[in-house]
Design an enzyme around this catalytic site. Structure first.
Site, PDB file in Angstrom:
ATOM      1  N   HIS A 142      33.253  59.767  51.123  1.00 49.05           N
ATOM      2  CA  HIS A 142      32.250  60.644  51.723  1.00 49.05           C
ATOM      3  C   HIS A 142      31.413  61.336  50.677  1.00 49.05           C
ATOM      4  O   HIS A 142      30.866  62.411  50.915  1.00 49.05           O
ATOM      5  CB  HIS A 142      32.916  61.665  52.637  1.00 49.05           C
ATOM      6  CG  HIS A 142      33.569  61.036  53.811  1.00 49.05           C
ATOM      7  ND1 HIS A 142      34.858  60.560  53.751  1.00 49.05           N
ATOM      8  CD2 HIS A 142      33.108  60.738  55.034  1.00 49.05           C
ATOM      9  CE1 HIS A 142      35.153  60.015  54.914  1.00 49.05           C
ATOM     10  NE2 HIS A 142      34.122  60.103  55.713  1.00 49.05           N
ATOM     11  N   HIS A 152      29.201  54.214  55.609  1.00 50.09           N
ATOM     12  CA  HIS A 152      30.235  53.361  55.005  1.00 50.09           C
ATOM     13  C   HIS A 152      29.981  51.885  55.293  1.00 50.09           C
ATOM     14  O   HIS A 152      30.898  51.069  55.205  1.00 50.09           O
ATOM     15  CB  HIS A 152      31.612  53.726  55.554  1.00 50.09           C
ATOM     16  CG  HIS A 152      31.908  55.185  55.522  1.00 50.09           C
ATOM     17  ND1 HIS A 152      31.902  55.890  54.349  1.00 50.09           N
ATOM     18  CD2 HIS A 152      32.209  56.080  56.499  1.00 50.09           C
ATOM     19  CE1 HIS A 152      32.184  57.157  54.613  1.00 50.09           C
ATOM     20  NE2 HIS A 152      32.366  57.301  55.908  1.00 50.09           N
TER      21      HIS A 152
END
Ligand SMILES: Nc1ncnc2c1ncn2[C@@H]1O[C@H](COP(=O)(O)OP(=O)(O)O)[C@@H](O)[C@H]1O
Ligand SMILES: Nc1ncnc2c1ncn2[C@@H]1O[C@H](COP(=O)(O)OP(=O)(O)O)[C@@H](O)[C@H]1O
Ligand SMILES: [Mg+2]
Ligand SMILES: [Mg+2]
Ligand SMILES: [Mg+2]
Ligand SMILES: [Mg+2]
Lengths: 340, 210, 340, 210
Positions: free
Chosen positions: C226, C64
């Site tokens: 995700h 991320h």
């Protein structure tokens, strides 16, 4: 939602309007820094023209964001002239930009070395001269993947453009005159070299098709920033192997003195995430130090891109105290900001 | 030939680059950045529009307007090159209302000179010059030989097309394709291809009316 | 180069080492701001612990970036605990981070609401309490794509995390005590909502395969960060239509007062270029204003990503004067910097 | 059964999650984030290594070490859940050197209780509980009925496998899969799948030695 409107992996309304719509968004987000002159399709620093300050403009095809619009602001560019995607802007844009920012001390045109950019800027500079504006032009050509020769278009302008805009912008902000600012850009260009690689092509919105096809497991070595294929294709090795190639290409051409202080710029092409860019930076930092070169400044991120291309480029700029001071000077643009 | 010839030429170019747009994009994608078709269509669409709004300018003036329009709408390498070409060509005609084949050949010769001056490309560099120069040479020679214009123009267009095909084995030395080095070999130059279309369009425009 | 080492479109050495190698590069690039504790796999602010200052830590799966390591520094996080790609870190990392940054005024754990993150942070907080460190935990859950209910894992934590880290970091830097900093994060979380969409999946390095398959011309609506599929798939419409869906989803849940001042955060998922993110911001700005909501602050860029996923998310945070002041306060991290 | 049973159990888990790694990744990719196989392999590889370094700890202690190792190496949801489970199970055995079937059932019951306590999932939420709970219930009941351990464990493993398959039609209410809402229906839960492997591994470990 209409299925036929958008068959690419892109957020688009009308492919022909993507540049204008993006510039509108840039201006909406950064109204404190810049304004968008819709009629001339240019981005102009909010407080332009600044009387007595040398002004810097740059421009080129779009698709390289944040270059150049994201670099308009304090301590960097006074205006940017964005063309269509991967197509250099037309002279009218550069002329309008030049007139919008001229504060009487002259305007520098920072031009990446592509035939289209060079020719269109040339026509604009002639027009500006006709209108009595002092214009100097510096052509950036730092890409070692391309052989420089009298018989070619010469090396491309890539990563050094960002560094030149920052450093010369600081010089201009600090009151340097036209000759000095022009010379600063030339010094940056003379002391910087770049090399880019791609793991995918990109898809220009107008055609909707990838410019080239690169199978997984292959890498294009020596790419520019227009989604064009590189000098050669090879099996994709480990990051360490790829960085070896990049560092070797840049250093063997730049030939920095042993013990040199450099700025190492690891640039993402648009589709390579920061996770990987930092991994690359780790390799670059280590390999440069092993070669007796000290990266005392760095820039890691996607600053001169090719739409969503997966890939990265390395630019190494050999520094001196003056360049370090100018690099460290305050900058406040949409994409680069420090000291303020 | 007169102003109508020029307008008709520009319309013919507009429709043929439009028809060949994808092909030009494809050629440019292989050794450039894939925008040549889009650039030419954007430019000549604007030219047709600009000339449509004109009333009564002489042919030389129309070429100058067309050239300016290309400069101000195309961008890229082809915009200034073709823009300067048409402007230089237009200047040859001054305020004349009509022109003949020999004068047309001089218009094209001036246009070519302008391209070569601005772009510094020579024959064999794998650029538009490789189609343009043989066309101009052929037209001049045939007209000097006294051949009828229609035939001279057809031969000029053939020469452009041959020049276009002859770019395939060349290694590019100018423009984006030169970045590819040896990898540019084996591909036809997009600018030479659109140049062949432009000369062919001229042949159609000049012969359909007479 | 060895063809077998790397069959993805990624710069990688060993897929199992990608996180560690990337963190090494981060530390090499930003040694003035942070250090990398290799043994504990944590990123710690250079001048930690700061006596008397409430410390903030966050953590979660990697992939991320720049979240969270890129947000360690002045006015934001004191430490980050990065797990493997898309896998929450282990409690030992958070415990080590907590101990490294505790300056006696307590430590706040900022946790994105994923079962793994929540459980691992819970175990770490228990361990820290055993060692006598005051720890508070705030769980961020701003993703309106997920229904909040007692019978589910609840909403995911996404974009609001970045805003909470910035704003609470400023509060802590300004001397706020543990209760006040904790409360600030809760206020941000309570007044922020997000919604994400994807135009492609992403490829975790460990598996080398896309998590899901999304044909061109389709969009996943309501995705997290995700690489997981969203709530539903639809034909991809125009950017304006997509932004309509995002704005409607966020605003109908947030229900800001008419005339509210908000921060609009247009976030890229990693593979969507800035050209498009600004185009999206233009749409968002316009649509919010039409709805009587005023975006007085904004953030546009790829700050909480899913590797190279093509996609974007919108986060809207309803502001008050206090939050504006804290947002504007100086910050100096690898990924966000202003005022200094 | 004794410490060797536990070590053998952990080795059996290690080899079966390794064999099923890609399958677990695939199941998790469909309704989660595609790391479950990687997580389990990383965890049990570390467990086997940790137990290999141990000399002479009693079985309860080995379970506690295994649990700690999972907590400190797995991350994700499965790390703390299986980590706490094994730690709670280990505590049941205290310092005993050996244990019987009934005690093994209590170990598993404590482990399950720990999972449910930490994760707050109930039967039918489409999680590892859906495989674990039927296994524990079956083992307890069969042992209370006086069935031989080998058979009881086989039936427990079958119950886990049935519970695993029964997750397919369920809509997830816990973990990442719950974000998918109705789209989680029709997929087998990865955690329930690895749980079935873990119980089957126990059956093999406990029966191969006796
Ligand atoms: N220096 C030059 N002189 C003449 N023609 C050139 C030169 N450079 C490029 N060209 C021509 O321009 C064509 C490409 O045009 P276009 O794709 O529109 O511009 P760009 O290369 O800027 O994208 C080439 O195929 C070539 O024929
Ligand atoms: N609250 C919970 N209670 C019990 N089991 C859970 C819970 N949340 C998730 N799980 C289990 O964890 C599995 C996923 O594990 P894993 O993929 O390793 O972690 P993550 O979801 O963090 O990526 C799910 O398939 C599910 O069986
Ligand atoms: Mg171009
Ligand atoms: Mg082109
Ligand atoms: Mg995970
Ligand atoms: Mg998972």
């Amino acid at each position: 939602m209409a299925v036929e409107t958008n068959q690419m992996r892109k957020f688009l309304n009308d492919p022909a309007a993507v540049v204008k719509e993006s510039l509108k968004g840039l201006a909406a987000a950064h109204g404190d820094l810049l304004r968008y002159d819709v009629a001339n399709q240019i981005i102009v620093r909010k407080d332009s023209p600044k009387k007595g300050k040398v002004a810097l403009i740059s421009g080129g095809g779009s698709g390289h964001e944040p270059l150049h619009g994201g670099f308009v602001g304090l301590g960097m560019l006074d205006a940017a002239a964005p063309g269509e995607v991967f197509t250099s802007p037309v002279p009218g844009q550069m002329l309008a930009a030049t007139k919008a920012v001229d504060g009487g001390a002259g305007v520098v045109h920072i031009v990446k070395n592509y035939t289209g950019d060079v020719l269109n800027f040339k026509l604009a500079a002639e027009d500006a001269a006709d209108e009595g504006i002092k214009v100097t032009t510096v052509v950036i050509d730092d890409d070692v993947a391309v052989q420089d020769s009298l018989y070619t278009a010469g090396r491309r302008g890539v990563g050094a453009t960002v560094l030149a805009e920052k450093i010369a912008g600081a010089a201009a902000e600090g009151g340097a005159d036209l000759a000095k600012v022009t010379d600063t850009i030339k010094r940056v260009n003379a002391r910087a070299r770049s090399f880019g690689v791609a793991l995918s092509s990109c898809v220009p919105p107008a055609s909707g098709k990838a410019i080239f096809d690169l199978p997984e497991g292959q890498i294009e070595l020596g790419v520019g920033i227009h989604g064009e294929p590189g000098r050669r294709r090879a099996p994709l090795g480990s990051a360490s192997e790829v960085v070896d190639i990049m560092v070797e290409a840049v250093i063997s051409d730049l030939k920095p003195k042993h013990g040199s202080k450099v700025l190492a710029f690891v640039n993402g092409m648009g589709g390579t995430p920061l996770l990987e860019l930092y991994l690359i930076y780790g390799e670059v930092d280590e390999k440069l130090r092993k070669a007796g070169i000290e990266p005392v400044r760095n820039l890691v991120g996607s600053y001169i891109t090719s739409l969503e291309m997966a890939g990265a480029s390395l630019t190494v700029l050999e520094l001196d105290d003056d360049l370090i001071r100018l690099w460290d000077a305050p900058v406040h643009t949409a994409a680069l900001r420090w000291g303020v | 030939m007169d102003a109508a010839t020029i307008s008709s030429w520009m319309r013919e170019i507009d429709s043929s680059v439009r028809a060949e747009r994808d092909h030009l994009v494809q050629l440019d994608a292989a050794i450039g950045d894939g925008d040549h078709g889009t650039n030419m269509v954007r430019g000549f669409e604007a030219v047709v529009q600009a000339l449509g709004a004109d009333n009564g300018s002489p042919p030389g003036r129309l070429l100058i307007i067309a050239g300016r329009t290309l400069v101000s709408t195309v961008g890229g390498a082809s915009g200034p090159l073709w823009g300067s070409a048409l402007r230089s060509g237009g200047r040859v005609l001054g305020d004349q209302i009509t022109f003949d084949g020999a004068q047309l050949a001089e218009v094209l010769a001036a246009a070519l000179a302008s391209v070569k001056d601005l772009g510094t490309a020579s024959l064999g560099d794998k650029t538009m010059v490789d189609a343009f120069e043989p066309a101009v040479d052929t037209l001049r020679a045939r007209i000097a030989d006294g051949e009828p214009l229609a035939r001279a123009l057809d031969e000029a267009a053939r020469a452009a097309e041959a020049g276009m095909r002859a770019t395939i084995p060349l290694q590019a030395r100018k423009g984006r394709a030169s970045y590819l080095g040896e990898r540019s070999v084996g591909h036809q130059d997009p600018g030479a291809t659109s140049t062949a279309l432009i000369i062919r369009a001229l042949q159609r425009a000049a012969t359909s009316e007479s």
